[in-house]
Design an enzyme around this catalytic site. Structure first.
Site, mmCIF file in Angstrom:
data_model
loop_
_atom_site.group_PDB
_atom_site.id
_atom_site.type_symbol
_atom_site.label_atom_id
_atom_site.label_comp_id
_atom_site.label_asym_id
_atom_site.label_seq_id
_atom_site.Cartn_x
_atom_site.Cartn_y
_atom_site.Cartn_z
ATOM 1 N N GLY A 42 0.793 -1.225 0.000
ATOM 2 C CA GLY A 42 0.000 0.000 0.000
ATOM 3 C C GLY A 42 0.825 1.275 0.000
ATOM 4 O O GLY A 42 0.296 2.356 -0.255
ATOM 5 N N GLU A 43 2.113 1.171 0.293
ATOM 6 C CA GLU A 43 2.970 2.354 0.230
ATOM 7 C C GLU A 43 3.241 2.721 -1.225
ATOM 8 O O GLU A 43 3.057 1.922 -2.133
ATOM 9 C CB GLU A 43 4.296 2.098 0.951
ATOM 10 N N LYS A 201 -31.549 25.621 6.735
ATOM 11 C CA LYS A 201 -31.602 24.181 6.971
ATOM 12 C C LYS A 201 -31.141 23.843 8.380
ATOM 13 O O LYS A 201 -30.298 24.527 8.969
ATOM 14 C CB LYS A 201 -30.761 23.426 5.950
ATOM 15 N N ARG A 203 -29.664 20.514 10.581
ATOM 16 C CA ARG A 203 -29.067 19.182 10.419
ATOM 17 C C ARG A 203 -29.278 18.320 11.658
ATOM 18 O O ARG A 203 -29.173 18.804 12.788
ATOM 19 C CB ARG A 203 -27.555 19.291 10.170
ATOM 20 N N ASP A 231 -21.475 16.307 -1.816
ATOM 21 C CA ASP A 231 -20.927 15.024 -1.374
ATOM 22 C C ASP A 231 -21.908 13.898 -1.691
ATOM 23 O O ASP A 231 -21.877 13.312 -2.766
ATOM 24 C CB ASP A 231 -20.606 15.098 0.122
ATOM 25 N N ALA A 233 -25.149 14.420 -1.970
ATOM 26 C CA ALA A 233 -26.229 15.091 -2.721
ATOM 27 C C ALA A 233 -27.587 15.037 -2.021
ATOM 28 O O ALA A 233 -28.583 15.466 -2.606
ATOM 29 C CB ALA A 233 -26.355 14.526 -4.138
ATOM 30 N N GLY A 234 -27.641 14.565 -0.790
ATOM 31 C CA GLY A 234 -28.912 14.509 -0.076
ATOM 32 C C GLY A 234 -29.501 15.881 0.180
ATOM 33 O O GLY A 234 -30.671 16.141 -0.130
ATOM 34 N N THR A 235 -28.690 16.790 0.733
ATOM 35 C CA THR A 235 -29.143 18.147 1.020
ATOM 36 C C THR A 235 -29.511 18.884 -0.260
ATOM 37 O O THR A 235 -30.540 19.559 -0.338
ATOM 38 C CB THR A 235 -28.042 18.932 1.762
#
Length: 318
Positions: A42-43, A201, A203, A231, A233-235
């Site tokens: 992984g490096e 809004k 939260r 991010d 897309a919910g909001t």
């Protein structure tokens, strides 16, 4: 054309290749060669495949998830510094971890400050970035930060659509400054007033909104939502639905950084949004969603690099 007295090279990390190529085409220069070698554990290791001694090095890399992208940028900065580069400039179209810009509850880290500290410690002399989540993040650095805005790129595209009853909507109180900048740019393009409304809004927690209310008149209007990050897309999709329910003729959104994680693509595709316009700060394949339009920003970054190299005003060049 940049003056020869200030030689420079542009390199790209894994999350900056496409944009770096377009920046180089805009500047009329060849993109520098860098090798990023990955190992089985992984490096990974970074090595420049051409000399950078005594020149200004521009490293194009967004620090979007995963954390490997931030680490890659840090290794490139360190490699350039150890190779005797004259100046190391981190070009970070999307500055990740920016939503962690303050202590909003006890015993939490300030991720944006930590990232700024690491970038400086690695050896960066300057940072160029686009639409930070919060303006105060510039103060987390003790080196020059050129904070650029995508509002002019968005304004050109929106103006080209020929919409007659434009209203810009801020998704929350914190985004009013960004939305006002878009309004001003649209007014310059259209030669007419473009009003703004605010969505209030509440939260329940991150990525989960319990209530949204619209403050302002949107009846029969073509509404453009303006925000810096999309991010999950919910909001965004919820705000678009409420705006539509309140009588808007159409709803679009302009978002600087399309993170688009989890169910975002499906939500956008099934939403009332006419389209979602994002920049190329994070690479995105437009074929993944019919409603997403990507606007290029190489001219913005190219103009800033030219101004830095020629020691001229950045604000006047944009």
């Amino acid at each position: 054309m940049l003056i020869e007295a200030n030689p420079y090279k542009v390199f790209a990390g894994s999350k900056g290749g496409a944009l770096a190529k377009r920046i180089c085409e805009y500047l009329g220069c060849e993109q520098g060669k860098v090798n990023i070698e990955h190992f089985s554990d992984g490096e990974f290791a970074v090595a420049f495949e051409e000399t950078v001694r005594g020149i200004s090095v521009y490293l194009v890399q967004s620090t979007c998830p995963s954390t490997d992208n931030l680490m890659e940028l840090l290794l490139m900065i360190d490699a350039a510094r150890r190779a005797s580069a004259y100046k190391v400039i981190a070009v970070i179209p999307y500055f990740g971890w920016a939503r962690q810009d303050r202590k909003d509850k006890p015993r939490v880290s300030i991720g944006a400050k930590l990232c700024a500290t690491m970038i400086q410690a690695a050896g960066a002399d300057r940072v160029i970035t686009l639409d930070l989540h919060a303006d105060q993040i510039q103060g987390f650095f003790d080196i020059p930060v050129d904070h650029l805005f995508a509002s002019n790129v968005f304004a050109e595209y929106i103006a080209s659509l020929g919409l007659k009853d434009l209203v810009v909507a801020s998704p929350d109180e914190g985004g009013t400054k960004r939305s006002l900048k878009l309004c001003k740019n649209l007014q310059k393009k259209l030669k007419e007033e473009v009003p703004m409304v605010i969505c209030y809004k509440q939260r329940l927690k991150a990525n989960m909104v319990s209530e949204i209310r619209v403050l302002g008149d949107i009846e029969g209007k073509d509404v453009v939502l303006c925000d810096d990050i999309c991010d999950t897309a919910g909001t965004l999709c919820k705000a678009a639905a409420i705006i539509k329910q309140n009588g808007a003729k159409s709803v679009r959104a302009v978002i600087s950084h399309g993170v688009l994680s989890g169910p975002a693509i499906e939500r956008i595709e099934n939403s009332v949004l006419e389209e979602l316009i994002i920049t190329d700060s994070i690479e995105f394949d437009q074929s993944r969603c019919s409603k997403i339009k990507v606007l290029n920003t190489e001219a913005i970054f190219g103009k800033v690099i030219t101004a830095i190299q020629t020691h001229t005003s950045i604000s006047e060049s944009l």
